[in-house]
Motif scaffolding. Structure first.
Motif, short mmCIF file in Angstrom:
data_model
loop_
_atom_site.label_atom_id
_atom_site.label_comp_id
_atom_site.label_asym_id
_atom_site.label_seq_id
_atom_site.Cartn_x
_atom_site.Cartn_y
_atom_site.Cartn_z
N MET A 82 -37.84 59.24 -44.17
CA MET A 82 -38.58 58.97 -42.96
C MET A 82 -37.68 59.31 -41.77
O MET A 82 -36.55 58.84 -41.69
N LYS A 83 -38.17 60.12 -40.86
CA LYS A 83 -37.42 60.48 -39.68
C LYS A 83 -38.28 60.16 -38.46
O LYS A 83 -39.38 60.67 -38.31
N ILE A 84 -37.76 59.29 -37.59
CA ILE A 84 -38.45 58.89 -36.37
C ILE A 84 -37.47 59.11 -35.22
O ILE A 84 -36.31 58.69 -35.30
N LEU A 85 -37.91 59.74 -34.16
CA LEU A 85 -37.04 60.00 -33.02
C LEU A 85 -37.23 58.93 -31.95
O LEU A 85 -38.33 58.45 -31.72
N ARG A 86 -36.13 58.54 -31.32
CA ARG A 86 -36.13 57.59 -30.20
C ARG A 86 -35.15 58.11 -29.16
O ARG A 86 -34.17 58.79 -29.50
N ILE A 98 -31.37 50.96 -27.70
CA ILE A 98 -32.37 51.67 -28.49
C ILE A 98 -33.07 50.63 -29.37
O ILE A 98 -32.46 49.65 -29.78
N THR A 99 -34.34 50.84 -29.63
CA THR A 99 -35.09 49.95 -30.51
C THR A 99 -35.18 50.59 -31.88
O THR A 99 -35.54 51.77 -32.00
N ILE A 100 -34.84 49.83 -32.91
CA ILE A 100 -35.02 50.32 -34.27
C ILE A 100 -36.53 50.31 -34.53
O ILE A 100 -37.18 49.27 -34.37
N PRO A 101 -37.11 51.45 -34.89
CA PRO A 101 -38.56 51.52 -35.06
C PRO A 101 -39.09 50.47 -36.04
O PRO A 101 -38.45 50.16 -37.05
#
Length: 102
Positions: free
Chosen positions: A1-5, A13-16
């Motif tokens: 899983m790759k999510i960009l922030r 930064i918020t951990i998704p």
């Protein structure tokens, strides 16, 4: 899983949510950050104290017996009471839908 922030200007930064749910991170968890290489940071949930820790039963020497909340709070030092008040006040404000800056 790759999510960009995007890293905020204050370095926050918020951990998704999807990752927090998958990994099991919860509110008030203690997280450690370790730089693995120039482009990788490993984040782990740490267990600071559990049943095997000498301080675990500091406030309740008989963990199978509940003690009244007032008795527990009265047994805390002034600084511990202040920290408990801040913690409970923050939790209450969040539950009321307010934003809290700590």
């Amino acid at each position: 899983m790759k999510i960009l922030r995007i890293l905020g200007k204050k370095g926050r930064i918020t951990i998704p949510f999807e990752i927090r749910k998958e990994v099991g991170f919860k509110y008030n968890d203690v997280l450690s950050f370790v730089q693995a290489d120039n482009n990788t940071v490993v984040i782990r949930r740490e267990r600071i104290c559990d049943e095997g820790c000498p301080a675990y039963n500091k406030y309740n020497p008989h963990p199978n017996e509940s003690i009244p909340l007032k008795e527990f709070l009265d047994g805390l030092t002034a600084e511990e009471q202040r920290k408990a008040l801040v913690h409970l006040s923050t939790n209450w404000a969040i539950q009321q839908g307010g934003a809290v800056n700590v």
